[in-house]
Design a protein around this motif. Structure first.
Motif, PDB file in Angstrom:
ATOM      1  N   SER A  96     -32.114 -16.477 -51.255  1.00  0.00           N
ATOM      2  CA  SER A  96     -30.779 -16.320 -51.879  1.00  0.00           C
ATOM      3  C   SER A  96     -30.734 -15.082 -52.763  1.00  0.00           C
ATOM      4  O   SER A  96     -30.293 -15.118 -53.911  1.00  0.00           O
ATOM      5  N   ALA A  97     -31.200 -13.962 -52.209  1.00  0.00           N
ATOM      6  CA  ALA A  97     -31.298 -12.737 -52.998  1.00  0.00           C
ATOM      7  C   ALA A  97     -30.791 -11.540 -52.211  1.00  0.00           C
ATOM      8  O   ALA A  97     -31.034 -11.426 -51.003  1.00  0.00           O
ATOM      9  N   TRP A  98     -30.094 -10.634 -52.912  1.00  0.00           N
ATOM     10  CA  TRP A  98     -29.620  -9.396 -52.308  1.00  0.00           C
ATOM     11  C   TRP A  98     -30.647  -8.294 -52.465  1.00  0.00           C
ATOM     12  O   TRP A  98     -31.340  -8.220 -53.480  1.00  0.00           O
ATOM     13  N   ASN A  99     -30.747  -7.436 -51.455  1.00  0.00           N
ATOM     14  CA  ASN A  99     -31.716  -6.344 -51.452  1.00  0.00           C
ATOM     15  C   ASN A  99     -31.063  -5.073 -50.918  1.00  0.00           C
ATOM     16  O   ASN A  99     -30.114  -5.128 -50.133  1.00  0.00           O
ATOM     17  N   ALA A 100     -31.608  -3.948 -51.352  1.00  0.00           N
ATOM     18  CA  ALA A 100     -31.157  -2.658 -50.840  1.00  0.00           C
ATOM     19  C   ALA A 100     -31.875  -2.320 -49.543  1.00  0.00           C
ATOM     20  O   ALA A 100     -32.979  -2.811 -49.286  1.00  0.00           O
ATOM     21  N   LEU A 101     -31.258  -1.481 -48.735  1.00  0.00           N
ATOM     22  CA  LEU A 101     -31.912  -0.889 -47.577  1.00  0.00           C
ATOM     23  C   LEU A 101     -32.128   0.577 -47.901  1.00  0.00           C
ATOM     24  O   LEU A 101     -31.199   1.385 -47.820  1.00  0.00           O
ATOM     25  N   GLY A 102     -33.340   0.888 -48.310  1.00  0.00           N
ATOM     26  CA  GLY A 102     -33.618   2.257 -48.752  1.00  0.00           C
ATOM     27  C   GLY A 102     -32.747   2.614 -49.940  1.00  0.00           C
ATOM     28  O   GLY A 102     -32.633   1.836 -50.898  1.00  0.00           O
ATOM     29  N   THR A 103     -32.096   3.758 -49.859  1.00  0.00           N
ATOM     30  CA  THR A 103     -31.204   4.191 -50.943  1.00  0.00           C
ATOM     31  C   THR A 103     -29.741   4.005 -50.578  1.00  0.00           C
ATOM     32  O   THR A 103     -28.856   4.529 -51.247  1.00  0.00           O
ATOM     33  N   GLY A 104     -29.479   3.258 -49.504  1.00  0.00           N
ATOM     34  CA  GLY A 104     -28.105   2.967 -49.135  1.00  0.00           C
ATOM     35  C   GLY A 104     -27.425   4.130 -48.441  1.00  0.00           C
ATOM     36  O   GLY A 104     -28.054   5.075 -47.972  1.00  0.00           O
ATOM     37  N   SER A 153     -17.178  -0.232 -47.748  1.00  0.00           N
ATOM     38  CA  SER A 153     -16.920   0.896 -48.642  1.00  0.00           C
ATOM     39  C   SER A 153     -17.232   0.552 -50.091  1.00  0.00           C
ATOM     40  O   SER A 153     -16.844   1.273 -51.011  1.00  0.00           O
ATOM     41  N   PHE A 154     -17.936  -0.548 -50.316  1.00  0.00           N
ATOM     42  CA  PHE A 154     -18.312  -0.954 -51.670  1.00  0.00           C
ATOM     43  C   PHE A 154     -19.398  -0.036 -52.229  1.00  0.00           C
ATOM     44  O   PHE A 154     -20.145   0.599 -51.478  1.00  0.00           O
ATOM     45  N   THR A 155     -19.483   0.011 -53.543  1.00  0.00           N
ATOM     46  CA  THR A 155     -20.480   0.861 -54.190  1.00  0.00           C
ATOM     47  C   THR A 155     -21.609   0.074 -54.844  1.00  0.00           C
ATOM     48  O   THR A 155     -22.573   0.661 -55.333  1.00  0.00           O
ATOM     49  N   ASP A 156     -21.486  -1.268 -54.819  1.00  0.00           N
ATOM     50  CA  ASP A 156     -22.485  -2.078 -55.506  1.00  0.00           C
ATOM     51  C   ASP A 156     -22.383  -3.522 -55.028  1.00  0.00           C
ATOM     52  O   ASP A 156     -21.287  -4.033 -54.809  1.00  0.00           O
ATOM     53  N   ILE A 157     -23.532  -4.169 -54.858  1.00  0.00           N
ATOM     54  CA  ILE A 157     -23.577  -5.588 -54.530  1.00  0.00           C
ATOM     55  C   ILE A 157     -24.492  -6.295 -55.531  1.00  0.00           C
ATOM     56  O   ILE A 157     -25.685  -5.976 -55.618  1.00  0.00           O
ATOM     57  N   SER A 158     -23.914  -7.201 -56.305  1.00  0.00           N
ATOM     58  CA  SER A 158     -24.666  -8.028 -57.264  1.00  0.00           C
ATOM     59  C   SER A 158     -25.539  -7.203 -58.218  1.00  0.00           C
ATOM     60  O   SER A 158     -26.621  -7.643 -58.619  1.00  0.00           O
ATOM     61  N   SER A 159     -25.080  -5.999 -58.545  1.00  0.00           N
ATOM     62  CA  SER A 159     -25.784  -5.102 -59.488  1.00  0.00           C
ATOM     63  C   SER A 159     -27.166  -4.687 -59.012  1.00  0.00           C
ATOM     64  O   SER A 159     -28.003  -4.241 -59.813  1.00  0.00           O
ATOM     65  N   VAL A 160     -27.426  -4.829 -57.714  1.00  0.00           N
ATOM     66  CA  VAL A 160     -28.705  -4.374 -57.152  1.00  0.00           C
ATOM     67  C   VAL A 160     -28.614  -2.876 -56.896  1.00  0.00           C
ATOM     68  O   VAL A 160     -27.681  -2.413 -56.240  1.00  0.00           O
ATOM     69  N   PRO A 161     -29.553  -2.090 -57.402  1.00  0.00           N
ATOM     70  CA  PRO A 161     -29.510  -0.633 -57.182  1.00  0.00           C
ATOM     71  C   PRO A 161     -29.549  -0.269 -55.696  1.00  0.00           C
ATOM     72  O   PRO A 161     -30.144  -0.985 -54.885  1.00  0.00           O
ATOM     73  N   ASN A 162     -28.914   0.831 -55.366  1.00  0.00           N
ATOM     74  CA  ASN A 162     -28.945   1.404 -54.007  1.00  0.00           C
ATOM     75  C   ASN A 162     -28.323   0.512 -52.943  1.00  0.00           C
ATOM     76  O   ASN A 162     -28.744   0.515 -51.781  1.00  0.00           O
ATOM     77  N   THR A 163     -27.293  -0.254 -53.322  1.00  0.00           N
ATOM     78  CA  THR A 163     -26.605  -1.088 -52.340  1.00  0.00           C
ATOM     79  C   THR A 163     -25.216  -0.544 -52.024  1.00  0.00           C
ATOM     80  O   THR A 163     -24.346  -1.291 -51.562  1.00  0.00           O
TER      81      THR A 163
END
Length: 204
Positions: free
Chosen positions: A106-114, A85-95
């Motif tokens: 060692s990097a976080w990525n979005a899946l589409g627009t979340g 239910s989080f709205t953000d991970i490591s300030s990566v957009p659309n997470t």
């Protein structure tokens, strides 16, 4: 320890555990990934709601802080997928609600627009065809109106709804089983287990 049937504590444990406690576990053989509702792990900074534990070294580490509960984790040889239910991970957009961690980079990525409405992902699973199954209590994922369970192709980043097969209900648990040319899913919708057979060569 399955070799001698002995339980042991993870050094330091979890602190500030909420009513939901530990909700999700996943491992790549070296690390145990722990998600839930807690303020920290092993006294290590920036481990709220999601933390990583080195199974060999018995140490905790942070790879991100989730600003709300992490409810689901699934791990492949290359990636860690988390949902909640989080709205953000490591300030990566659309997470919001779902994110992917690249183990090698060692990097976080979005899946589409979340997940675009309630951000509430409660179940994740992958199959042998590198597809990701996303369950929860949501109605929009990747900008598409899809209720509660979706089939996400990690190769071409498309989403297909599986809700008509699940017959509604929040998806709390997903398990996958490989067949020669398809995947068998067992999904729990809060009242019953539902069997779904998918074939990636048909869906995509």
């Amino acid at each position: 320890d399955t070799s001698n049937n002995v339980w042991s504590a993870l050094v330091g444990g979890l602190s500030g555990v909420g009513s939901d406690g530990c909700r999700a576990l996943g491992t790549d053989g070296t690390y145990l990934y722990v998600g839930g509702s807690f303020t920290g792990a092993g006294g290590v900074a920036h481990t709220a709601n999601f933390a990583r534990y080195n199974i060999i070294g018995n140490t905790w580490s942070s790879i991100t802080t989730a600003n709300a509960q992490c409810s689901a984790i699934t791990v492949t040889t290359t990636d860690v997928y988390i949902g909640g239910s989080f709205t953000d991970i490591s300030s990566v957009p659309n997470t919001a609600g779902i994110a992917r961690y690249d183990i090698a980079l060692s990097a976080w990525n979005a899946l589409g627009t979340g997940i675009n409405d309630s951000n509430n992902c409660t179940a994740l699973a992958t199959d042998a065809f590198l597809n990701l199954y996303v369950g929860g209590d949501y109605s929009i994922i990747n900008g598409t109106n899809i209720n509660r369970i979706a089939y996400y192709s990690t190769t071409n980043q498309t989403v297909v709804s599986l809700n008509p097969l699940l017959r509604n209900g929040v998806t709390y648990t997903i398990m996958t089983f490989k067949r020669k040319y398809s995947t068998i899913l067992l999904c729990y919708n809060g009242t019953a287990w539902v069997i779904i057979q998918t074939n990636p060569y048909v869906l995509f």
